[in-house]
Design an enzyme around this catalytic site. Structure first.
Site, PDB file in Angstrom:
ATOM      1  N   ASP A   1       3.451  -7.448 -30.141  1.00  0.00           N
ATOM      2  CA  ASP A   1       3.276  -8.320 -29.472  1.00  0.00           C
ATOM      3  C   ASP A   1       4.347  -8.861 -28.027  1.00  0.00           C
ATOM      4  OD1 ASP A   1       2.365 -11.097 -27.645  1.00  0.00           O
ATOM      5  OD2 ASP A   1       2.515 -12.640 -29.909  1.00  0.00           O
TER       6      ASP A   1
HETATM    7  C1  BGC Z   1       0.966 -13.864 -26.427  1.00  0.00           C
HETATM    8  C2  BGC Z   1       0.429 -12.442 -26.636  1.00  0.00           C
HETATM    9  C3  BGC Z   1      -0.244 -12.432 -25.557  1.00  0.00           C
HETATM   10  C4  BGC Z   1       0.162 -11.853 -24.932  1.00  0.00           C
HETATM   11  C5  BGC Z   1      -0.305 -10.924 -23.725  1.00  0.00           C
HETATM   12  C6  BGC Z   1       1.766 -13.067 -25.749  1.00  0.00           C
HETATM   13  O1  BGC Z   1       2.940 -13.290 -25.703  1.00  0.00           O
HETATM   14  O2  BGC Z   1       2.064 -14.489 -27.413  1.00  0.00           O
HETATM   15  O3  BGC Z   1      -0.909 -13.583 -27.727  1.00  0.00           O
HETATM   16  O4  BGC Z   1      -1.041 -12.035 -26.014  1.00  0.00           O
HETATM   17  O5  BGC Z   1       1.734 -12.648 -24.723  1.00  0.00           O
HETATM   18  O6  BGC Z   1      -0.813 -11.815 -22.583  1.00  0.00           O
END
Ligand code: BGC
Length: 700
Positions: free
Chosen positions: A236
């Site tokens: 993530d």
């Molecule tokens: C989120 C993800 C997301 C990623 C990119 C993170 O903060 O938890 O779900 O895909 O950011 O934006």
């Protein structure tokens, strides 16, 4: 690949292609591919013509911030998609999103989000699917199939047990082995088995003290060795920053660190780890192979499909909007309808009022509610949808007096009926939400209150006092406390966040062009204290000093807990009313002795005995009569949704998978087949199961 000597096309198997590509890369190039170049892409290797691999958020459509400010179809929230109980819509939504990913010059959609809805207060429930691993994985798998049908990689997120947002980057989920496997991993396992996703995102949180992004047991032993996952694991965004470092992540099986500001798998640190023998060159190859596999799967090396240079600013595609509208229509759940208050018959109406804080709110601003923020070319609010519908009706019906719309609270007593549209909100930009707090559906924080705001509850009371013919239309991505005002209104319709076509879908439902057919993918408790995740602070949002959240309810997530402790929810899992009525009969089962080779198939007939076009969802729950371990009183293991015209009847068929009879044994560290007696309960919600069939499962 062309064979120059024999002049024929030779397409080596995927893993062979990966090895060939790997052998062409220098160490420095390999290292560059393990992390992002910027927020959304990886480094290109120009020397061998390898372009950048591009990603974009999901899961409600192609997000604005990650697609160079692209204006794209905004679909309903995925909790609403699950409420349709129509798998085909998941496939169609996945396919439509995938076409837009391609047009946006990206190769991977960061979706679907399949974390289970453990608490009604989790800020990201609107981006997830259900409290039940079977339902969630059915929709997760069909979304993946739809996304990948167009050659775009899905990224199933967030692995694993990321079921709340409070301190998500620091918190450790304290969970027993059986619960982890039987509930939370089972959800991912079924998606992998059914749809072979090319990517998975490791979550921010720790699981029993170890961060997901460096969790060798989960990423390597479980994901690859046990579940047979063949795609790549991306962190993530920024999640690897909190880990122990290079060796820990690489050996655990993390394949890509995103984005570029995350500073773990930097060339400098990787070279240092190599020099100090913390990792070897073969560890680098091991980390890179899954990523290269994805490159081939999306056709990155001959990236002619991706119109990188001609990215449309706006995608205004009626066929995708049509999918969004159908999902919205099938997602709406009629929670209460005293004396058939709905649908409204326009021939009997002179004035209709539509008021409330969500009546004319447009959702879909950049970063609103977090990373899922898709910004649509237009957005039909409930008010706009109702006005347009009435205007069309006025034109066609040519009554002596046209139906009038009232939108001022002071005048609602003049109306034949009032639509009061309220619920939750995504707040503003996610970062502002985190700093200033928002009691709504947003990434980065959880809700503090189960009840609607005092202002909204007062508005319900004031509206009903002025005009008792009031329908509450809820726009919200999570269950809210309805019990406090349930008795005050004759009808309640839950519309979730119905997306860019929501107002049009709502009008069609309100005026009876089709019946609501959504069923709850989550339980609505009467009181928050009845809910399994809310037995103490430690179970939600967690012991924030110790940074631990305890999943003490174990396998009894959602309705499993309400069943075990015989607690009456306000609305049970699987519940939803219709304008029409159905008769279900001739239920039969192909074989009452079930073996691995001969799964159980339930058959029956359903008839629409009412006056409206409508659909019913037939649900099958399995109960173990005797077991060596404690089992949930019943578990959803099959369903089908059938649309019927008035008077029409159809036969249905539901197969119950062999897996449905297994449980996870902590002693054996695996799922166990348990021969014996089972009951299959069949009906239309988890608390309305009029049919039962005894089954004997034998180990033959
Ligand atoms: C989120 C993800 C997301 C990623 C990119 C993170 O903060 O938890 O779900 O895909 O950011 O934006």
């Amino acid at each position: 690949m062309k064979d120059d000597h024999n002049n024929f096309e030779y397409n080596p198997p995927l893993d062979e292609q990966v090895e060939i590509l790997l052998s062409k890369l220098t160490l420095n190039e390999k290292i560059q591919l393990l992390r992002g170049k910027d927020f959304w892409t990886t480094n290109s290797i120009d020397r061998i013509g390898l372009p950048s691999f591009g990603m974009t958020d999901g899961p409600l459509g192609v997000a604005y911030h990650s697609s160079k400010k692209g204006i794209r179809t905004r679909f309903p929230a995925t909790i609403g998609l699950a409420a349709t109980w129509n798998r085909d819509l998941a496939f169609q939504m996945g396919k439509a999103m995938s076409e837009e990913v391609k047009l946006s010059g990206r190769h991977q959609l960061l979706a679907p989000g399949i974390n289970l809805i453990r608490s009604p207060l989790c800020g990201r429930n609107f981006e997830y699917l259900s409290e039940d691993p079977f339902l969630s994985s059915e929709f997760g798998a069909d979304l993946v199939k739809g996304i990948q049908s167009e050659g775009i990689a899905a990224c199933v997120k967030h692995f694993v047990a990321n079921n709340s947002e409070t301190k998500r980057m620091k918190i450790s989920v304290e969970i027993d082995e059986r619960t982890l496997f039987e509930i939370y991993i089972r959800n991912f396992r079924r998606v992998i088995e059914k749809s072979d996703p090319w990517g998975i995102m490791a979550s921010y949180n720790k699981i029993n003290g170890v961060y997901a992004a460096e969790n060798q047991f989960l990423l390597q032993t479980v994901l690859r060795e046990q579940l047979g996952f063949t795609g790549h694991v991306v962190s993530d965004w920024g999640a690897a920053n909190w880990t122990k470092g290079v060796a820990s992540c690489i050996k655990a099986g993390l394949n890509l660190e995103m984005p570029s500001w995350s500073k773990t798998l930097t060339p400098k640190k990787i070279l240092k780890a190599l020099k100090e023998n913390e990792i070897s060159q073969s560890d680098i190859d091991f980390a890179l192979r899954p990523m290269l596999r994805t490159f081939f799967r999306v056709g990155l090396l001959n990236d002619k499909n991706f119109l990188m240079n001609r990215i449309p600013k706006v995608i205004d595609d009626p066929s995708h909007q049509n999918v969004a509208q159908r999902i919205a229509e099938e997602s709406m759940v009629l929670l209460k309808n005293e004396n058939n208050f709905l649908p409204f018959s326009l021939s009997d109406m002179k004035k209709i009022a539509i008021i409330g804080p969500n009546a004319n709110k447009k959702f879909g601003k950049p970063f609103q509610g977090g990373s899922s923020a898709a910004v649509p070319p237009f957005f039909i609010t409930p008010k706009e949808g109702i006005i347009k519908y009435i205007n069309n009706y006025n034109k066609k019906a040519k009554k002596s007096e046209e139906i009038k719309i009232i939108d001022k609270f002071d005048k609602i007593d003049e109306a034949d009926a009032v639509l009061l549209v309220l619920g939750l909100d995504h707040g503003g930009n996610m970062f502002r939400n985190i700093i200033f707090g928002v009691d709504g559906d947003t990434e980065g924080s959880d809700r503090k209150n189960f009840a609607l705001s005092e202002k909204q509850e007062n508005l319900i009371h004031d509206t009903v006092a002025k005009n008792p013919n009031t329908v509450v239309v809820l726009i919200a991505g999570s269950p809210v406390d309805i019990f406090r005002w349930y008795d005050d209104v004759p009808a309640i319709l839950n519309a979730w966040y119905p997306g860019m076509m929501g107002g049009k879908a709502l009008a069609r439902i309100i005026f009876g062009e089709l019946s609501p057919s959504g069923k709850l993918p989550v339980t609505y408790p009467k009181y928050l204290k009845d809910h399994p995740a809310h037995q103490s602070q430690n179970t939600f949002p967690g012991d924030l000093k110790a940074k631990k959240i305890y999943y003490n309810e174990g396998i009894y997530i959602g309705y499993r807990y309400f069943d075990k402790y015989s607690i009456d929810p306000l609305f049970p899992f699987g519940y939803g009313l219709s304008y029409t009525t159905f008769s279900i009969r001739d239920i039969s089962c192909n074989n009452e002795i079930c073996t691995k080779e001969k799964p159980v198939v339930i058959k029956g007939t359903i008839e629409n005995t009412g006056k409206y076009l409508g659909a019913e969802v037939i649900q099958v729950y399995v109960k173990a009569i005797h077991s060596n371990v404690e089992r949930a009183p019943k578990e959803l293991q099959g369903f089908t949704k059938i649309w019927l015209n008035p008077g029409e009847q159809k036969e249905f068929r539901i197969e119950v998978e062999f897996d449905s009879f297994k449980y996870y044994s902590e002693e054996k560290h695996s799922f166990i087949e348990e021969p014996g007696e089972y009951t299959l309960w069949i009906g239309t919600s988890s608390r309305n199961l009029p049919f039962s069939i005894p089954i004997r499962y034998i180990n033959a």
